[in-house]
Motif scaffolding. Structure first.
Motif, PDB file in Angstrom:
ATOM      1  N   LEU A 146     -14.962  17.329  13.852  1.00 28.08           N
ATOM      2  CA  LEU A 146     -14.188  18.171  12.941  1.00 28.08           C
ATOM      3  C   LEU A 146     -14.378  19.668  13.174  1.00 28.08           C
ATOM      4  CD1 LEU A 146     -14.767  16.148   9.655  1.00 28.08           C
ATOM      5  CD2 LEU A 146     -12.844  16.009  11.236  1.00 28.08           C
ATOM      6  N   GLY A 147     -15.556  20.073  13.636  1.00 26.11           N
ATOM      7  CA  GLY A 147     -15.855  21.494  13.825  1.00 26.11           C
ATOM      8  C   GLY A 147     -14.845  22.247  14.678  1.00 26.11           C
ATOM      9  N   PRO A 148     -14.526  21.734  15.858  1.00 20.58           N
ATOM     10  CA  PRO A 148     -13.575  22.468  16.706  1.00 20.58           C
ATOM     11  C   PRO A 148     -12.152  22.556  16.119  1.00 20.58           C
ATOM     12  CG  PRO A 148     -14.807  20.874  18.013  1.00 20.58           C
ATOM     13  CD  PRO A 148     -15.138  20.622  16.571  1.00 20.58           C
ATOM     14  N   LEU A 149     -11.866  21.761  15.082  1.00 25.87           N
ATOM     15  CA  LEU A 149     -10.526  21.745  14.487  1.00 25.87           C
ATOM     16  C   LEU A 149     -10.464  22.483  13.159  1.00 25.87           C
ATOM     17  CD1 LEU A 149      -9.726  18.032  15.329  1.00 25.87           C
ATOM     18  CD2 LEU A 149      -8.816  20.058  16.461  1.00 25.87           C
ATOM     19  N   GLU A 150     -11.434  23.338  12.920  1.00 26.07           N
ATOM     20  CA  GLU A 150     -11.539  24.047  11.649  1.00 26.07           C
ATOM     21  C   GLU A 150     -10.275  24.837  11.310  1.00 26.07           C
ATOM     22  OE1 GLU A 150     -14.255  27.594   9.731  1.00 26.07           O
ATOM     23  OE2 GLU A 150     -15.147  26.334  11.278  1.00 26.07           O
ATOM     24  N   ASP A 151      -9.715  25.558  12.295  1.00 24.10           N
ATOM     25  CA  ASP A 151      -8.509  26.349  12.031  1.00 24.10           C
ATOM     26  C   ASP A 151      -7.310  25.453  11.728  1.00 24.10           C
ATOM     27  OD1 ASP A 151      -9.891  28.720  12.384  1.00 24.10           O
ATOM     28  OD2 ASP A 151      -9.342  28.910  14.496  1.00 24.10           O
ATOM     29  N   LEU A 152      -7.216  24.317  12.393  1.00 24.00           N
ATOM     30  CA  LEU A 152      -6.140  23.372  12.116  1.00 24.00           C
ATOM     31  C   LEU A 152      -6.249  22.862  10.685  1.00 24.00           C
ATOM     32  CD1 LEU A 152      -3.772  21.478  12.907  1.00 24.00           C
ATOM     33  CD2 LEU A 152      -5.504  19.863  13.722  1.00 24.00           C
ATOM     34  N   PHE A 153      -7.462  22.496  10.281  1.00 22.25           N
ATOM     35  CA  PHE A 153      -7.656  21.992   8.917  1.00 22.25           C
ATOM     36  C   PHE A 153      -7.374  23.077   7.879  1.00 22.25           C
ATOM     37  CE2 PHE A 153     -10.861  18.935  10.922  1.00 22.25           C
ATOM     38  CZ  PHE A 153      -9.902  17.954  11.086  1.00 22.25           C
ATOM     39  N   ALA A 154      -7.776  24.318   8.169  1.00 25.63           N
ATOM     40  CA  ALA A 154      -7.504  25.427   7.237  1.00 25.63           C
ATOM     41  C   ALA A 154      -6.001  25.606   7.081  1.00 25.63           C
ATOM     42  CB  ALA A 154      -8.148  26.713   7.740  1.00 25.63           C
ATOM     43  N   TYR A 155      -5.272  25.492   8.185  1.00 23.78           N
ATOM     44  CA  TYR A 155      -3.819  25.619   8.120  1.00 23.78           C
ATOM     45  C   TYR A 155      -3.216  24.454   7.340  1.00 23.78           C
ATOM     46  CZ  TYR A 155       1.052  25.269   9.450  1.00 23.78           C
ATOM     47  OH  TYR A 155       2.410  25.140   9.405  1.00 23.78           O
ATOM     48  N   GLN A 156      -3.633  23.243   7.676  1.00 25.39           N
ATOM     49  CA  GLN A 156      -2.996  22.055   7.112  1.00 25.39           C
ATOM     50  C   GLN A 156      -3.366  21.816   5.650  1.00 25.39           C
ATOM     51  OE1 GLN A 156      -0.672  20.407   8.726  1.00 25.39           O
ATOM     52  NE2 GLN A 156      -0.307  19.139   6.952  1.00 25.39           N
ATOM     53  N   TYR A 157      -4.619  21.987   5.321  1.00 22.68           N
ATOM     54  CA  TYR A 157      -5.077  21.625   3.973  1.00 22.68           C
ATOM     55  C   TYR A 157      -5.323  22.833   3.075  1.00 22.68           C
ATOM     56  CZ  TYR A 157      -5.683  17.242   6.425  1.00 22.68           C
ATOM     57  OH  TYR A 157      -5.466  16.118   7.173  1.00 22.68           O
ATOM     58  N   GLY A 158      -5.245  24.047   3.623  1.00 21.71           N
ATOM     59  CA  GLY A 158      -5.491  25.259   2.840  1.00 21.71           C
ATOM     60  C   GLY A 158      -4.593  25.402   1.630  1.00 21.71           C
ATOM     61  N   PRO A 159      -3.278  25.237   1.760  1.00 18.99           N
ATOM     62  CA  PRO A 159      -2.412  25.397   0.588  1.00 18.99           C
ATOM     63  C   PRO A 159      -2.732  24.404  -0.537  1.00 18.99           C
ATOM     64  CG  PRO A 159      -1.104  25.536   2.585  1.00 18.99           C
ATOM     65  CD  PRO A 159      -2.499  25.113   2.992  1.00 18.99           C
ATOM     66  N   ALA A 160      -3.052  23.174  -0.181  1.00 12.35           N
ATOM     67  CA  ALA A 160      -3.378  22.177  -1.205  1.00 12.35           C
ATOM     68  C   ALA A 160      -4.693  22.537  -1.894  1.00 12.35           C
ATOM     69  CB  ALA A 160      -3.469  20.788  -0.586  1.00 12.35           C
ATOM     70  N   GLN A 161      -5.666  23.004  -1.123  1.00 16.70           N
ATOM     71  CA  GLN A 161      -6.943  23.401  -1.710  1.00 16.70           C
ATOM     72  C   GLN A 161      -6.773  24.619  -2.612  1.00 16.70           C
ATOM     73  OE1 GLN A 161      -9.274  23.877   1.841  1.00 16.70           O
ATOM     74  NE2 GLN A 161      -9.827  21.707   1.934  1.00 16.70           N
ATOM     75  N   SER A 172      -4.034  25.455  -4.192  1.00 17.08           N
ATOM     76  CA  SER A 172      -3.300  24.999  -5.373  1.00 17.08           C
ATOM     77  C   SER A 172      -4.238  24.306  -6.354  1.00 17.08           C
ATOM     78  CB  SER A 172      -2.181  24.054  -4.946  1.00 17.08           C
ATOM     79  OG  SER A 172      -1.532  23.518  -6.063  1.00 17.08           O
ATOM     80  N   ALA A 173      -5.118  23.467  -5.831  1.00 16.17           N
ATOM     81  CA  ALA A 173      -6.073  22.765  -6.695  1.00 16.17           C
ATOM     82  C   ALA A 173      -7.017  23.755  -7.375  1.00 16.17           C
ATOM     83  CB  ALA A 173      -6.860  21.747  -5.881  1.00 16.17           C
ATOM     84  N   ALA A 174      -7.446  24.764  -6.625  1.00 17.30           N
ATOM     85  CA  ALA A 174      -8.334  25.771  -7.205  1.00 17.30           C
ATOM     86  C   ALA A 174      -7.613  26.571  -8.285  1.00 17.30           C
ATOM     87  CB  ALA A 174      -8.850  26.704  -6.115  1.00 17.30           C
ATOM     88  N   THR A 175      -6.351  26.890  -8.048  1.00 17.72           N
ATOM     89  CA  THR A 175      -5.571  27.627  -9.042  1.00 17.72           C
ATOM     90  C   THR A 175      -5.377  26.795 -10.299  1.00 17.72           C
ATOM     91  OG1 THR A 175      -4.430  28.833  -7.298  1.00 17.72           O
ATOM     92  CG2 THR A 175      -3.372  28.792  -9.457  1.00 17.72           C
ATOM     93  N   ARG A 176      -5.078  25.507 -10.125  1.00 17.12           N
ATOM     94  CA  ARG A 176      -4.913  24.631 -11.296  1.00 17.12           C
ATOM     95  C   ARG A 176      -6.211  24.525 -12.077  1.00 17.12           C
ATOM     96  NH1 ARG A 176      -1.927  21.390  -7.787  1.00 17.12           N
ATOM     97  NH2 ARG A 176      -3.690  19.994  -7.518  1.00 17.12           N
ATOM     98  N   ALA A 177      -7.322  24.401 -11.383  1.00 19.00           N
ATOM     99  CA  ALA A 177      -8.602  24.287 -12.065  1.00 19.00           C
ATOM    100  C   ALA A 177      -8.941  25.573 -12.816  1.00 19.00           C
ATOM    101  CB  ALA A 177      -9.705  23.958 -11.061  1.00 19.00           C
ATOM    102  N   LYS A 178      -8.616  26.694 -12.195  1.00 19.89           N
ATOM    103  CA  LYS A 178      -8.918  27.986 -12.796  1.00 19.89           C
ATOM    104  C   LYS A 178      -8.030  28.254 -14.011  1.00 19.89           C
ATOM    105  CE  LYS A 178      -9.579  31.230  -9.773  1.00 19.89           C
ATOM    106  NZ  LYS A 178      -9.338  32.337  -8.832  1.00 19.89           N
ATOM    107  N   SER A 179      -6.782  27.803 -13.935  1.00 17.58           N
ATOM    108  CA  SER A 179      -5.850  28.111 -15.013  1.00 17.58           C
ATOM    109  C   SER A 179      -5.906  27.118 -16.167  1.00 17.58           C
ATOM    110  CB  SER A 179      -4.419  28.169 -14.475  1.00 17.58           C
ATOM    111  OG  SER A 179      -4.007  26.894 -14.058  1.00 17.58           O
ATOM    112  N   SER A 180      -6.588  26.011 -15.977  1.00 20.56           N
ATOM    113  CA  SER A 180      -6.669  25.066 -17.099  1.00 20.56           C
ATOM    114  C   SER A 180      -7.555  25.684 -18.185  1.00 20.56           C
ATOM    115  CB  SER A 180      -7.210  23.716 -16.645  1.00 20.56           C
ATOM    116  OG  SER A 180      -8.540  23.840 -16.201  1.00 20.56           O
ATOM    117  N   SER A 181      -7.086  25.612 -19.413  1.00 32.11           N
ATOM    118  CA  SER A 181      -7.782  26.272 -20.517  1.00 32.11           C
ATOM    119  C   SER A 181      -9.044  25.509 -20.900  1.00 32.11           C
ATOM    120  CB  SER A 181      -6.855  26.380 -21.715  1.00 32.11           C
ATOM    121  OG  SER A 181      -6.584  25.087 -22.209  1.00 32.11           O
ATOM    122  N   PRO A 182      -9.992  26.190 -21.524  1.00 27.79           N
ATOM    123  CA  PRO A 182     -11.214  25.510 -21.977  1.00 27.79           C
ATOM    124  C   PRO A 182     -10.890  24.392 -22.969  1.00 27.79           C
ATOM    125  CG  PRO A 182     -11.470  27.902 -22.123  1.00 27.79           C
ATOM    126  CD  PRO A 182     -10.061  27.621 -21.745  1.00 27.79           C
TER     127      PRO A 182
END
Length: 165
Positions: free
Chosen positions: A127-142, A144-154
Motif C-alpha cells: 500500500l505504501g507506494p500507492l499512497e497518492d493514488l489512495f489519497a486521490y481515490q478515497y480523499g473526498p469520501a474521507q 466528507s465523512a470528517a465534515t459530517r462528523a464535525k457538523s453533527s450536533s452534540p
C-alpha cells in the motif's frame, strides 16, 4: 481525405492558416453590427459593378474591393465554423469520456490494491507506494465523512432521555 481548408463537420483536421483570425471580448462582440438577410444580393451587386460604374457613382474602388475581399473571407469562415464547432464538441466529449474511463480504472486499481494490501501480511509494503493514488481515490469520501462528523450536533451524539410525565 477531405480538404482541410474546406472541412466538413466531423473532420479532425481544419486548416484556417490562410485566415487572419482575431480574438475579441464578449463586450466587443455585443457592439458588432450583424449582417442581415440579403447580404448575398448586395455583395453580388458590388461584384457586377464595372470600374466605370464605380467611378460614376463616386465610390472608392478600394473600399469596394475591400468589401468583396471581406465577403470572400466571411464565406470561408461560414464554411469552417460548423466543422470547427463539431471538432470542439468532439474534443470536449472525448476528453469527458477519457476522464470517465480514467476515473473508473483508478477506482478499480485502488480497490484491487487495497484488497491485496488488507489480505497480505506485508500489506504496508504493497500500500505504501500507492499512497497518492489512495489519497486521490478515497480523499473526498474521507473528507466528507470528517465534515459530517464535525457538523453533527452534540444533541445527535447524546440524545436526551425521554421522560414520561
Amino acid at each position: 481525405m477531405n480538404d482541410p481548408k474546406n472541412p466538413d463537420p466531423g473532420d479532425k483536421h481544419i486548416d484556417a492558416s490562410d485566415l487572419a483570425l482575431i480574438d475579441v471580448t464578449p463586450e466587443q462582440m455585443l457592439k458588432f453590427i450583424k449582417i442581415r438577410e440579403g447580404v448575398a444580393k448586395a455583395i453580388a451587386n458590388l461584384k457586377r459593378l464595372t470600374p466605370e460604374q464605380i467611378d460614376r457613382a463616386g465610390l472608392n474602388a478600394g473600399d469596394v474591393q475591400r468589401a468583396l475581399d471581406i465577403a470572400d473571407e466571411h464565406r470561408q469562415l461560414d464554411a469552417m465554423v460548423p466543422a470547427a464547432e463539431k471538432l470542439a464538441e468532439m474534443l470536449i466529449e472525448t476528453r469527458a469520456a477519457r476522464g470517465h474511463d480514467l476515473a473508473m480504472l483508478l477506482g478499480e486499481i485502488a480497490s484491487q490494491a487495497r484488497r491485496r494490501g488488507q489480505r497480505d501480511p506485508k500489506g504496508p509494503e504493497i500500500l505504501g507506494p500507492l499512497e497518492d493514488l489512495f489519497a486521490y481515490q478515497y480523499g473526498p469520501a474521507q473528507k466528507s465523512a470528517a465534515t459530517r462528523a464535525k457538523s453533527s450536533s452534540p444533541a445527535e451524539q447524546n440524545p436526551p432521555s425521554q421522560s414520561t410525565g
